[in-house]
Design an enzyme around this catalytic site. Structure first.
Site, PDB file in Angstrom:
ATOM      1  N   ALA B  73       2.957 -45.235-107.834  1.00 56.87           N
ATOM      2  CA  ALA B  73       2.366 -46.551-107.565  1.00 56.87           C
ATOM      3  C   ALA B  73       3.532 -47.527-107.528  1.00 56.87           C
ATOM      4  O   ALA B  73       3.818 -48.217-108.489  1.00 56.87           O
ATOM      5  CB  ALA B  73       1.355 -46.927-108.636  1.00 56.87           C
ATOM      6  N   ILE B  74       4.263 -47.496-106.420  1.00 57.98           N
ATOM      7  CA  ILE B  74       5.451 -48.338-106.268  1.00 57.98           C
ATOM      8  C   ILE B  74       5.019 -49.724-105.796  1.00 57.98           C
ATOM      9  O   ILE B  74       5.536 -50.731-106.254  1.00 57.98           O
ATOM     10  CB  ILE B  74       6.435 -47.740-105.226  1.00 57.98           C
ATOM     11  CG1 ILE B  74       6.749 -46.268-105.518  1.00 57.98           C
ATOM     12  CG2 ILE B  74       7.700 -48.587-105.129  1.00 57.98           C
ATOM     13  CD1 ILE B  74       7.468 -45.985-106.785  1.00 57.98           C
ATOM     14  N   ASN B 129       1.561 -49.007 -91.347  1.00 58.40           N
ATOM     15  CA  ASN B 129       1.090 -48.402 -92.592  1.00 58.40           C
ATOM     16  C   ASN B 129      -0.287 -48.984 -92.898  1.00 58.40           C
ATOM     17  O   ASN B 129      -0.400 -50.071 -93.448  1.00 58.40           O
ATOM     18  CB  ASN B 129       2.092 -48.685 -93.719  1.00 58.40           C
ATOM     19  CG  ASN B 129       1.612 -48.176 -95.070  1.00 58.40           C
ATOM     20  OD1 ASN B 129       0.483 -47.702 -95.202  1.00 58.40           O
ATOM     21  ND2 ASN B 129       2.459 -48.280 -96.074  1.00 58.40           N
ATOM     22  N   CYS B 132      -1.540 -47.452 -97.506  1.00 57.80           N
ATOM     23  CA  CYS B 132      -0.940 -47.400 -98.844  1.00 57.80           C
ATOM     24  C   CYS B 132      -2.054 -47.365 -99.877  1.00 57.80           C
ATOM     25  O   CYS B 132      -2.906 -48.247 -99.917  1.00 57.80           O
ATOM     26  CB  CYS B 132      -0.035 -48.604 -99.086  1.00 57.80           C
ATOM     27  SG  CYS B 132       0.720 -48.536-100.719  1.00 57.80           S
ATOM     28  N   LYS B 167      -0.249 -44.867 -89.225  1.00 61.43           N
ATOM     29  CA  LYS B 167      -0.288 -43.911 -90.335  1.00 61.43           C
ATOM     30  C   LYS B 167      -1.610 -44.035 -91.068  1.00 61.43           C
ATOM     31  O   LYS B 167      -1.962 -45.092 -91.590  1.00 61.43           O
ATOM     32  CB  LYS B 167       0.872 -44.174 -91.292  1.00 61.43           C
ATOM     33  CG  LYS B 167       0.870 -43.263 -92.492  1.00 61.43           C
ATOM     34  CD  LYS B 167       2.238 -42.714 -92.768  1.00 61.43           C
ATOM     35  CE  LYS B 167       2.327 -42.025 -94.098  1.00 61.43           C
ATOM     36  NZ  LYS B 167       3.581 -42.362 -94.776  1.00 61.43           N
ATOM     37  N   ILE B 193      -0.940 -37.250 -93.376  1.00 58.75           N
ATOM     38  CA  ILE B 193      -1.650 -38.232 -94.176  1.00 58.75           C
ATOM     39  C   ILE B 193      -0.686 -39.026 -95.068  1.00 58.75           C
ATOM     40  O   ILE B 193       0.406 -38.546 -95.367  1.00 58.75           O
ATOM     41  CB  ILE B 193      -2.703 -37.561 -95.095  1.00 58.75           C
ATOM     42  CG1 ILE B 193      -2.073 -36.493 -95.992  1.00 58.75           C
ATOM     43  CG2 ILE B 193      -3.827 -36.987 -94.273  1.00 58.75           C
ATOM     44  CD1 ILE B 193      -3.015 -35.825 -96.995  1.00 58.75           C
ATOM     45  N   GLY B 267       8.337 -35.669 -96.795  1.00 51.69           N
ATOM     46  CA  GLY B 267       8.330 -36.781 -97.739  1.00 51.69           C
ATOM     47  C   GLY B 267       8.935 -36.435 -99.087  1.00 51.69           C
ATOM     48  O   GLY B 267      10.164 -36.369 -99.245  1.00 51.69           O
TER      49      GLY B 267
END
Ligand SMILES: Cc1cc2nc3c(=O)[nH]c(=O)nc-3n(C[C@H](O)[C@H](O)[C@H](O)COP(=O)(O)OP(=O)(O)OC[C@H]3O[C@@H](n4cnc5c(N)ncnc54)[C@H](O)[C@@H]3O)c2cc1C
Ligand SMILES: Cc1cc2nc3c(=O)[nH]c(=O)nc-3n(C[C@H](O)[C@H](O)[C@H](O)COP(=O)(O)O)c2cc1C
Ligand code: FES
Lengths: 280, 309
Positions: B73-74, B129, B132, B167, B193, B267
């Protein structure tokens, strides 16, 4: 968001290293000696990321992430050769269990050297190095190199004798060694900060502090340094996924604003840069 | 034998020398990997998602390990679009293919960002994106509502002529609907994903392991889910698909291509092995050679279904 420490001197490498030795050093502690091809050497405080399990088990995905480990001691490899580099590790979970189980001859993947280094001890000052638990491993190179230039005192502490690491190596150096355990099983009974307070009361040249260990211990050292207006560097042990500044997982809040990456700007910080309150 | 295989692919107008990209948020701004490999050995990379202004992330702890995976959880901590364009892009060798990822809270700021990025000749393509999993507003809201997603893609399409990728989030009931919306709204390709919304608890302290409580799960643990979703999306649309999720080995990447992906993104694996992208690219070519495919592009959709020869 950066600190005043010297930047990492060598480019990190990713290599397979060979396990030369993996000896038990007291309950739950291991001394892991690796032969690392092309090792550029590390500055005091730098670390590597070690992938648990031998590299022949490259398909292993559980546990997934590599583990940060301080470089305990070792020199750079001669050109085209391998260097013997030592690590002291404590078994605290599955990853360190796998590292402790590596047998001589097995190979293991690592990335390093990584992170910032301690600024060297200042000649003419009294350098006081405070290590708690696994944090002890980050201080050996600093103590060893510093002893030539300054009066070096080392305080090593842990809960119990079995949780101490590397004490004999430190005692073999030209440094003044103090050992504390919370249960009194070795050295004096109490905490490293008790020994630190006593040392600071003794007459002598101005002191500077270097600390690595559990967060509450480093926070306590930072407070003492602030009260007595001493320079203090700490080496943080945050959880990490990559170790080279790309996952942003190791962030620590800093007074200059926002977050700093412990694996890249750290692990070594001037203690007054870290926002200690609320750290996990 | 590998040398004779043509490794080039076309991802919605982005010409890639091989089908392996590295995923946003796992490859920094590229230069961090220069000590470990020649960045030009990759098909390209997707930079960390950018916002119009620099943005700080969540308090620690931000990451945790889980079985064959990790939670994060950045929260889109990034240097902002101007620093990216002015400071980081110029540091990259000219032969590195760079895809910029955009993040915003409404279609307006996504569009503004895309417009600004489109001015740079070094940006080969734009990835929206819309997925997120752990930011309070923006991102996933778009990826979970087909109407909002359509509006967002149309809006960004209107301001850029660069190849446009979207994405997608796995946190939806019907991924095929989301894929169709992207195609109909002018996207040149879709990537899927993003991380799977997830949670972990420390029983001793009775606390969630992340300060944000919820996080995104990535790594090998999510690979079969990602593969299923790529397969379903590939049935639904004809624009190219980039497969993402738990890819660690060349074989993993080949699976995604067989299920319909034109390219892949690696990733979490970058954290363990910073040269993994190059190794996956080499391994895909070797697989193609071993199985008699003259071009790696021929692997796309080459799955042999039950009953087929
Ligand atoms: C810069 C640095 C240097 C270190 N040097 C040493 C050393 O020389 N000797 C030593 O014994 N230990 C050292 N540590 C701590 C060591 O990395 C952890 O004890 C180890 O990662 C725990 O892994 P595990 O699988 O055994 O435990 P688990 O509890 O199973 O670990 C789960 C996850 O948490 C992470 N983690 C847990 N505790 C820590 C921690 N304290 N620090 C970082 N990550 C953690 C692990 O990487 C893993 O992702 C250092 C940490 C850092 C950041
Ligand atoms: C620490 C971390 C940060 C991420 N940051 C982003 C991001 O900024 N933008 C984005 O689109 N995806 C981000 N992702 C998601 C990855 O790009 C990828 O979609 C996801 O992790 C699944 O692939 P993997 O299993 O190969 O990691 C991040 C993932 C991780 C683990
Ligand atoms: S551990 Fe990944 S950025 Fe520090």
């Amino acid at each position: 968001m950066t600190n005043s420490n010297p930047p990492a001197p060598s480019r990190p490498l990713r290599v397979a290293a060979e396990v030369l030795e993996n000896a038990v050093e007291g309950p739950g502690n291991h001394r892991l000696v690796l032969a690392i091809p092309g090792w550029p050497g590390a500055e005091p405080g730098q670390f590597v990321m070690l992938s648990p399990g031998g590299s022949s088990e490259a398909e292993r995905t559980d546990p997934l992430l590599p583990r940060p480990m301080a470089v305990y001691r070792g020199h750079a490899a001669a050109r085209g050769g391998r260097a013997e580099v030592e690590f002291l590790l404590k078994v605290t979970g599955r990853g360190t269990r796998l590292l402790a189980d590596l047998a001589p001859g097995q190979s293991i993947r690592l990335v390093g050297p990584l992170g910032s280094a301690f600024a060297p001890v200042v000649p003419g000052k009294r350098a006081i190095l405070v290590g708690g638990g696994t944090g002890i491993a980050s201080l050996y190179e600093l103590a060893s190199r510093g002893a030539a230039d300054a009066e070096v005192h080392v305080i090593l502490g842990a809960r119990s004798e079995g949780d101490l690491m590397g004490v004999d190596d430190f005692e073999a150096l030209e440094v003044d060694c103090h050992i504390t355990t919370e249960d009194g099983s070795r050295g004096r009974k109490g905490r490293v900060t008790d020994a630190l307070a006593e040392l600071l009361e003794a007459p002598g040249p101005p002191a500077e502090l270097f600390a690595c260990g559990p967060t509450p211990m480093m926070h306590a050292c930072a407070k003492i340094a602030q009260e007595q207006r001493l320079e203090c560097q700490v080496s943080l042990e945050n959880n990490m996924a990559c170790g080279f500044g790309v996952c942003l997982g190791c962030a620590v809040p800093v007074h200059s604003g926002g977050y700093s990456l412990v694996c890249r700007a750290g692990p070594v910080y001037p203690a007054d840069q870290v926002v200690w309150e609320g750290l996990p | 034998m590998t040398e004779s295989v043509d490794t080039r692919v076309d991802l919605g107008g982005i010409a890639l020398r091989n089908p392996v990209l590295t995923a946003s948020g796992t490859f920094g701004y590229g230069t961090e990997f220069a000590p470990f490999m020649d960045l030009a050995a990759l098909g390209g990379f997707v930079a960390k998602s950018l916002t119009l202004e620099p943005r700080s992330g969540n308090p620690p702890p931000r990451i945790a390990e889980t079985p064959s995976g990790m939670l994060n959880a950045i929260s889109i901590e990034n240097i902002g679009v101007e620093a990216f364009l002015n400071e980081r892009l110029p540091e990259l060798p000219g032969d590195v293919v760079v895809i910029a990822s955009c993040f915003g809270t409404d279609p307006g700021n996504y569009a503004e960002l895309a417009e600004r990025l489109s001015e740079s000749p070094r940006v080969a393509g734009i990835e929206i994106n819309a997925s997120c999993p752990h930011v309070k507003s923006g991102g996933i809201e778009f990826g979970q509502d087909p109407r909002l997603l359509g509006e967002l893609v149309e809006r960004v399409r209107g301001v850029t002529s660069k190849p446009l990728l979207v994405k997608l989030s796995p946190n939806v009931t019907r991924i095929d609907d989301m894929a169709r919306v992207c195609e109909a709204s002018g996207a040149d390709g879709i990537c899927l994903i993003n991380a799977v919304q997830a949670m972990e608890v420390d029983v001793e302290s009775r606390r969630p392991v992340l300060s944000n409580v919820l996080g995104g799960l990535s790594g090998p643990a999510i690979r079969p889910i990602a593969l299923r979703m790529v397969w379903q999306a590939a049935q639904a649309v004809s624009i190219p698909i980039c497969g993402v999720g738990g890819i660690f080995t060349p074989e993993d990447a080949v699976k995604f291509m067989l299920c319909g992906a034109t390219a892949v993104q690696v990733g979490t694996a970058n954290y363990l092995n910073p040269a993994v992208g190059r190794e996956v690219a080499e391994g895909i070519a070797a697989y193609a050679a071993r199985h008699g495919f003259p071009r790696v592009a021929d692997l796309t959709g080459a799955l042999r279904l039950p009953g087929a020869p």
